[in-house]
Design a protein around this motif. Structure first.
Motif, PDB file in Angstrom:
ATOM      1  N   THR A  73      29.505  36.504  30.652  1.00 47.61           N
ATOM      2  CA  THR A  73      30.581  36.981  31.455  1.00 47.61           C
ATOM      3  C   THR A  73      31.355  36.613  31.070  1.00 47.61           C
ATOM      4  O   THR A  73      32.538  36.776  30.867  1.00 47.61           O
ATOM      5  CB  THR A  73      30.048  36.467  33.080  1.00 47.61           C
ATOM      6  OG1 THR A  73      29.044  37.295  33.308  1.00 47.61           O
ATOM      7  CG2 THR A  73      31.666  37.012  33.569  1.00 47.61           C
ATOM      8  N   LYS A  77      25.051  37.059  44.202  1.00 49.92           N
ATOM      9  CA  LYS A  77      26.047  38.029  44.208  1.00 49.92           C
ATOM     10  C   LYS A  77      25.810  38.976  45.482  1.00 49.92           C
ATOM     11  O   LYS A  77      24.535  38.650  45.989  1.00 49.92           O
ATOM     12  CB  LYS A  77      25.548  39.125  43.123  1.00 49.92           C
ATOM     13  CG  LYS A  77      24.230  39.646  43.622  1.00 49.92           C
ATOM     14  CD  LYS A  77      23.989  40.344  42.265  1.00 49.92           C
ATOM     15  CE  LYS A  77      22.063  40.723  42.774  1.00 49.92           C
ATOM     16  NZ  LYS A  77      21.494  42.263  41.794  1.00 49.92           N
ATOM     17  N   ASP A 109      25.457  44.908  45.406  1.00 48.93           N
ATOM     18  CA  ASP A 109      26.021  44.618  44.426  1.00 48.93           C
ATOM     19  C   ASP A 109      24.913  44.967  43.096  1.00 48.93           C
ATOM     20  O   ASP A 109      23.675  44.554  43.136  1.00 48.93           O
ATOM     21  CB  ASP A 109      26.680  43.212  43.903  1.00 48.93           C
ATOM     22  CG  ASP A 109      27.677  43.695  42.787  1.00 48.93           C
ATOM     23  OD1 ASP A 109      27.030  44.792  42.039  1.00 48.93           O
ATOM     24  OD2 ASP A 109      28.119  42.235  42.267  1.00 48.93           O
ATOM     25  N   SER A 166      25.757  45.492  39.789  1.00 46.19           N
ATOM     26  CA  SER A 166      26.059  45.387  38.866  1.00 46.19           C
ATOM     27  C   SER A 166      25.126  44.995  37.872  1.00 46.19           C
ATOM     28  O   SER A 166      25.556  45.136  36.691  1.00 46.19           O
ATOM     29  CB  SER A 166      27.232  44.163  38.988  1.00 46.19           C
ATOM     30  OG  SER A 166      28.361  45.011  39.751  1.00 46.19           O
ATOM     31  N   THR A 167      24.645  44.073  38.178  1.00 44.70           N
ATOM     32  CA  THR A 167      23.508  43.759  37.107  1.00 44.70           C
ATOM     33  C   THR A 167      21.859  44.191  38.326  1.00 44.70           C
ATOM     34  O   THR A 167      21.173  44.167  39.124  1.00 44.70           O
ATOM     35  CB  THR A 167      23.562  41.855  37.527  1.00 44.70           C
ATOM     36  OG1 THR A 167      23.664  41.591  37.084  1.00 44.70           O
ATOM     37  CG2 THR A 167      21.834  41.435  36.312  1.00 44.70           C
ATOM     38  N   ILE A 227      23.510  44.495  32.916  1.00 40.74           N
ATOM     39  CA  ILE A 227      24.979  43.774  33.578  1.00 40.74           C
ATOM     40  C   ILE A 227      26.215  44.072  33.100  1.00 40.74           C
ATOM     41  O   ILE A 227      26.627  44.163  31.927  1.00 40.74           O
ATOM     42  CB  ILE A 227      25.080  42.414  32.907  1.00 40.74           C
ATOM     43  CG1 ILE A 227      23.899  41.347  33.224  1.00 40.74           C
ATOM     44  CG2 ILE A 227      25.988  42.028  33.677  1.00 40.74           C
ATOM     45  CD1 ILE A 227      23.783  40.064  32.870  1.00 40.74           C
ATOM     46  N   ARG A 237      29.791  44.013  34.610  1.00 43.51           N
ATOM     47  CA  ARG A 237      30.623  43.080  35.370  1.00 43.51           C
ATOM     48  C   ARG A 237      31.646  43.747  35.146  1.00 43.51           C
ATOM     49  O   ARG A 237      32.067  42.698  33.315  1.00 43.51           O
ATOM     50  CB  ARG A 237      29.975  41.979  35.939  1.00 43.51           C
ATOM     51  CG  ARG A 237      30.408  41.175  36.706  1.00 43.51           C
ATOM     52  CD  ARG A 237      29.699  39.858  36.938  1.00 43.51           C
ATOM     53  NE  ARG A 237      28.481  39.784  37.693  1.00 43.51           N
ATOM     54  CZ  ARG A 237      27.173  39.619  36.815  1.00 43.51           C
ATOM     55  NH1 ARG A 237      27.485  38.295  35.883  1.00 43.51           N
ATOM     56  NH2 ARG A 237      25.769  39.834  37.902  1.00 43.51           N
ATOM     57  N   THR A 238      33.058  43.414  35.634  1.00 40.80           N
ATOM     58  CA  THR A 238      34.487  43.689  35.451  1.00 40.80           C
ATOM     59  C   THR A 238      34.885  42.362  35.918  1.00 40.80           C
ATOM     60  O   THR A 238      34.670  42.805  37.682  1.00 40.80           O
ATOM     61  CB  THR A 238      34.672  45.173  35.334  1.00 40.80           C
ATOM     62  OG1 THR A 238      34.618  45.754  36.149  1.00 40.80           O
ATOM     63  CG2 THR A 238      34.380  46.101  34.292  1.00 40.80           C
ATOM     64  N   GLU A 239      35.878  42.082  35.957  1.00 40.99           N
ATOM     65  CA  GLU A 239      37.012  41.285  36.782  1.00 40.99           C
ATOM     66  C   GLU A 239      36.819  42.682  38.399  1.00 40.99           C
ATOM     67  O   GLU A 239      37.763  43.370  38.324  1.00 40.99           O
ATOM     68  CB  GLU A 239      38.303  40.851  36.762  1.00 40.99           C
ATOM     69  CG  GLU A 239      39.127  39.728  37.279  1.00 40.99           C
ATOM     70  CD  GLU A 239      40.582  39.329  36.752  1.00 40.99           C
ATOM     71  OE1 GLU A 239      40.338  38.460  37.332  1.00 40.99           O
ATOM     72  OE2 GLU A 239      40.519  40.068  35.078  1.00 40.99           O
ATOM     73  N   SER A 245      32.754  45.635  41.765  1.00 39.25           N
ATOM     74  CA  SER A 245      31.168  45.789  41.859  1.00 39.25           C
ATOM     75  C   SER A 245      31.150  47.150  41.640  1.00 39.25           C
ATOM     76  O   SER A 245      31.589  47.564  42.830  1.00 39.25           O
ATOM     77  CB  SER A 245      31.014  44.971  43.003  1.00 39.25           C
ATOM     78  OG  SER A 245      31.261  43.828  42.790  1.00 39.25           O
TER      79      SER A 245
END
Length: 271
Positions: A99, A217, A221, A223-224, A237, A239-241, A244
């Motif tokens: 990440t 998490k 979520d 995202s993963t 994975i 995942r962005t800032e 989700s």
């Protein structure tokens, strides 16, 4: 081993973090040394966490972190269990470092004996039915559940339909509709950060103990996505800032496949 003190002090430099990560990769390469005293394994994992917490996105930190994980996966499973070593912490550290890396502009891909990692920025517009990551067996090769991953046989596919399923030991496919969701959330679709990780064995995974990433998490979520069959583990994975993935699009599950000596197992991760 003063890595923890070095990395946790104020004004830690990138050079110090790089040196610490390389030191961990070197130390962890000596199985006998670590297995003589399980506390050494614990110290390596704690030091790895300290390196990752430094937040460096450099490939010069990411690469030795991956090598350290690869080395730890060579350890005797019984020694880890008898010493109550939480291998999931090492897995979580790897995910956090990837990440960190994804905040930079570059791509990263490596396949070692025990772990393969591909962290890339994907142009979602160029993805076919799905974006996939797979470990492909050579022609006429017999599957070995604990066999080493081989450079060149673990590949990224821009269209999951192109995967030769009859020769695929392990794969995971993320439908293009999932990537489209990010566009609706304001993520630039020309550079979606996607990471795929494949583990050749489950030495660092204790079924009764989730990794720190899994614990932290949010429940909904997606995202993963991580799937496990026997000793094989594969994960995706995205995942962005501040973004989700909560609900997968109807009819568009993340699909994982595992090939055993007897049967092809297909799993679907639904919303």
């Amino acid at each position: 081993m003063d890595i923890i003190d070095t990395i946790t002090k104020e004004n830690t430099t990138t050079k110090e973090v790089v040196m610490a990560s390389e030191m961990l990769a070197e130390i962890s390469d000596d199985d006998d040394f670590l297995e003589e005293d399980p506390q050494r394994i614990e110290l390596v994992i704690s030091s790895l966490e300290s390196v990752v917490r430094a937040g460096e996105a450099s490939i010069n930190v990411t690469d030795p972190v991956v090598r350290t994980i690869n080395n730890l996966m060579n350890l005797d499973r019984d020694i880890l269990e008898d010493g109550m070593i939480e291998g999931g912490r090492a897995v979580a550290a790897l995910e956090r470092q990837i990440t960190n890396f994804q905040t930079s502009d570059g791509n990263f891909s490596t396949v070692l004996d025990n772990v393969g990692v591909t962290a890339v920025k994907i142009d979602a517009r160029s993805v076919g039915s799905s974006l996939a990551y797979a470990n492909i067996l050579p022609e006429n090769e017999t599957l070995s559940i604990d066999g080493a991953l081989q450079e060149g046989n673990t590949r990224l596919f821009s269209d999951g339909d192109a995967i030769p399923l009859n020769r695929t030991a392990t794969s995971i496919s993320v439908p293009s509709s999932v990537l489209d969701l990010l566009g609706g959330a304001g993520v630039e679709l020309t550079a979606v950060p996607v990471t795929f990780i494949i583990y050749g064995n489950d030495v660092l995974f204790r079924p009764s103990m989730p990794t720190e990433v899994e614990e932290s998490k949010e429940e909904e979520d997606n995202s993963t996505v991580t799937e496990r069959i026997a000793s094989q583990i594969i994960s995706a994975i995205i995942r962005t800032e501040n973004t989700s993935i909560v609900n997968l699009p109807p009819g568009s599950p993340v699909i994982t496949t595992f090939l055993s000596n007897l049967v092809k197992i297909i799993l679907c991760e639904k919303s």
